[in-house]
Design a protein around this motif. Sequence first.
Motif, PDB file in Angstrom:
ATOM      1  N   ASP A  57     -30.831  20.961  45.568  1.00 59.98           N
ATOM      2  CA  ASP A  57     -31.488  20.815  44.268  1.00 59.98           C
ATOM      3  C   ASP A  57     -31.159  21.950  43.300  1.00 59.98           C
ATOM      4  N   SER A 338     -29.836  15.141  48.223  1.00 61.04           N
ATOM      5  CA  SER A 338     -30.763  15.332  47.118  1.00 61.04           C
ATOM      6  C   SER A 338     -29.983  15.930  45.968  1.00 61.04           C
ATOM      7  N   GLY A 339     -30.628  15.976  44.793  1.00 57.95           N
ATOM      8  CA  GLY A 339     -29.947  16.567  43.648  1.00 57.95           C
ATOM      9  C   GLY A 339     -28.906  15.651  43.057  1.00 57.95           C
TER      10      GLY A 339
ATOM     11  N   ARG B  25     -42.650  16.564  40.779  1.00 54.33           N
ATOM     12  CA  ARG B  25     -42.716  17.793  41.586  1.00 54.33           C
ATOM     13  C   ARG B  25     -44.168  18.100  41.989  1.00 54.33           C
ATOM     14  N   ASP B  33     -49.285  10.629  48.275  1.00 53.51           N
ATOM     15  CA  ASP B  33     -48.549   9.455  48.760  1.00 53.51           C
ATOM     16  C   ASP B  33     -48.177   8.610  47.557  1.00 53.51           C
ATOM     17  N   GLY B  37     -39.556  10.921  45.240  1.00 50.88           N
ATOM     18  CA  GLY B  37     -38.739  11.928  44.545  1.00 50.88           C
ATOM     19  C   GLY B  37     -37.560  12.395  45.365  1.00 50.88           C
ATOM     20  N   GLU B  38     -36.865  11.434  45.989  1.00 49.25           N
ATOM     21  CA  GLU B  38     -35.835  11.770  46.968  1.00 49.25           C
ATOM     22  C   GLU B  38     -34.683  12.598  46.395  1.00 49.25           C
ATOM     23  N   CYS B  39     -34.323  12.387  45.131  1.00 48.11           N
ATOM     24  CA  CYS B  39     -33.163  13.110  44.592  1.00 48.11           C
ATOM     25  C   CYS B  39     -33.559  14.416  43.922  1.00 48.11           C
ATOM     26  N   GLY B  40     -34.824  14.771  44.030  1.00 49.64           N
ATOM     27  CA  GLY B  40     -35.253  16.062  43.515  1.00 49.64           C
ATOM     28  C   GLY B  40     -35.282  16.139  41.988  1.00 49.64           C
ATOM     29  N   SER B  42     -33.051  14.469  39.818  1.00 49.61           N
ATOM     30  CA  SER B  42     -31.729  14.379  39.189  1.00 49.61           C
ATOM     31  C   SER B  42     -31.469  13.020  38.560  1.00 49.61           C
ATOM     32  N   MET B  43     -32.500  12.186  38.462  1.00 46.26           N
ATOM     33  CA  MET B  43     -32.342  10.838  37.910  1.00 46.26           C
ATOM     34  C   MET B  43     -31.290  10.047  38.662  1.00 46.26           C
ATOM     35  N   MET B  44     -31.372  10.089  39.957  1.00 47.46           N
ATOM     36  CA  MET B  44     -30.412   9.359  40.768  1.00 47.46           C
ATOM     37  C   MET B  44     -31.072   8.309  41.666  1.00 47.46           C
ATOM     38  N   CYS B  45     -32.362   8.474  41.977  1.00 47.59           N
ATOM     39  CA  CYS B  45     -32.907   7.670  43.067  1.00 47.59           C
ATOM     40  C   CYS B  45     -33.951   6.635  42.673  1.00 47.59           C
ATOM     41  N   ALA B  46     -34.688   6.863  41.607  1.00 46.72           N
ATOM     42  CA  ALA B  46     -35.772   5.964  41.190  1.00 46.72           C
ATOM     43  C   ALA B  46     -36.901   5.847  42.219  1.00 46.72           C
ATOM     44  N   ALA B  74     -36.076   0.277  40.409  1.00 52.14           N
ATOM     45  CA  ALA B  74     -37.333   0.565  41.083  1.00 52.14           C
ATOM     46  C   ALA B  74     -37.725  -0.581  42.006  1.00 52.14           C
ATOM     47  N   LEU B 106     -39.657   2.166  47.879  1.00 53.12           N
ATOM     48  CA  LEU B 106     -38.387   1.873  48.559  1.00 53.12           C
ATOM     49  C   LEU B 106     -38.158   0.369  48.664  1.00 53.12           C
TER      50      LEU B 106
END
Lengths: 394, 106
Positions: A57, A338-339, B25, B33, B37-40, B42-46, B74, B106
């Motif tokens: 990250d 991640s990231g 965050r 629950d 926020g899997e991609c931390g 970075s606007m990659m995971c939704a 989503a 998911l």
Amino acid sequence: MLDHRLAPLDDTISIDDLTVAPYPIYRRLRAEAPVLRVKSVGRTFLTKAEDCKYVKDTPEIFSSNDPNTPMKRAFLAHTLMRKDGPEHMAERMAMAPALMPKTIQEVWAPLYRQFVDEYLDRLPKGEVVDLHVLLSEPIAARILAHILGIPEATDAQMSFWSQALIDGAGNFGWRPDLFEISDRANAEMDAMLARAVERVRAQPDRSALSVMVNSENPIAMSQIVANIKIAIGGGINEPRDALSTIIYGFLTEPEQLEETRRTGKWGQAFEEGVRWVAPIQASSRLVLEDVEIRGFRIPKGDTVMTIQASANHDEDLFDHPERFDVFRTKNPHQSFGSGPHHCGGAHIARRTVGAIMLEALFERFPNMTLPDPQAVLWRGFGFRGPINLPVKLG
Amino acid sequence: MKITFIAADGTETAVDAAEGESIMRAAVRNDVDGIIGECGGSMMCATCHCYVDEAWADATGQQEDGESDLLDCAASEVRPTSRLSCQIRMSAELEGVVIHLPESQL
Ligand code: HEM
Ligand code: FES
């Protein structure tokens, strides 16, 4: 103030040890040496979940742009996986529409269902067969060929190219014979792509190639080709290994299978499978400035390895991490990274293997068994999974 | 700063967030629950999809560039109030913001 202690240096762990049985090593490192310079690999291992996540990250400090890897040589290109910032983003976004859930739902999921039927139909009942070879690998290759826009590539070609690129990218010993093989794969891919580009120009579709080629502001052709190659190299092994791992998990823990059937939690089973044995076990990042992790100085120019395989077994986050347990309450695994480099194919993997294949397979073969779990061999340090899966279908 | 999360089943959880921290965050840090926020961020995971309470829609502002494309991804229904919670940062105007969580990520 930075502590000037460097992380301890280990000269006992070999790449062979890590390839055959990494998990006991990682368990020990998490407890005793979570930041460790491993001589055989030439990298600083990070084995705690928190540290792996922090590195991924924080791309400003931990760059993906590591010129010291054989990847560029293997791919004959500098790929998005090894770029940072806006350049990375532009190339990644160029391909993204083909990998987005809307496209998956409308195009790839129905197609995958059709392939699942075909590939399951081919399997003989009542015999012991290697499901890894007969199902996990070819179906991963088949759907990917379509997603990428090269449906004319055979399953065997896709697998050969993928393995050649992976072996080349991991050729840290810089052996010429491995690069000869990746060069041959590149020549074959280039020839096929040249024809495929003409085809999608004439008849646009929803594939990654078509989306990139027909974009209003296309990225350079060399990068389009590099993107397709990165997806070939990074899009077969992982869904293949994830599927075989989950089947193994279910067949060795039948009550988990029963409960999953009852509750329909196939998606959760997928997440647990990729947590249990992460298909991509480790990723490298180049350190751009001196930093401190757990009191150790990581100097600029060092390469750290986030061991997501270990992060996924971190006792801080997971009870009985060594067990395949579909019904754990929380599962914050890092198997998709991640990231900014978070896996571009995560939605695809979840919505094919997770949402379609598992249920279809166990519905078709409700009495499948694994006659000899000991016969299943697990291999891999960078990528990991079973290399065979002799099951009896029934 | 306070954020109230309301889960799909109606359960409310109030958490403390720092100024400038993203809602994703704050949720992850406080073990809420319903936000992964899997991609931390970075606007990659939704996997940080949320619904901003109607009363707060103005204060949270518009979707960022690229957010709607990803929201297509989503897992749960996308509504006019849908946002990626990693793209909303806490500021004085958002003190006490109410965020509804989707059925699944998911
Ligand atoms: C279970 C299946 C999969 C797993 C566990 C997985 C895992 C990963 C991981 C850990 C990364 C990040 C590497 C890093 O941070 O350096 C990654 C990146 C990537 N994956 Fe996957 N992957 C899977 C399936 C796929 C599929 C099916 C595709 C193809 C469509 C794909 C395409 C990519 C691409 C293009 C990247 C590079 C992203 C970037 O650098 O921005 N993956 N994957
Ligand atoms: S955390 Fe991944 S998109 Fe928000």
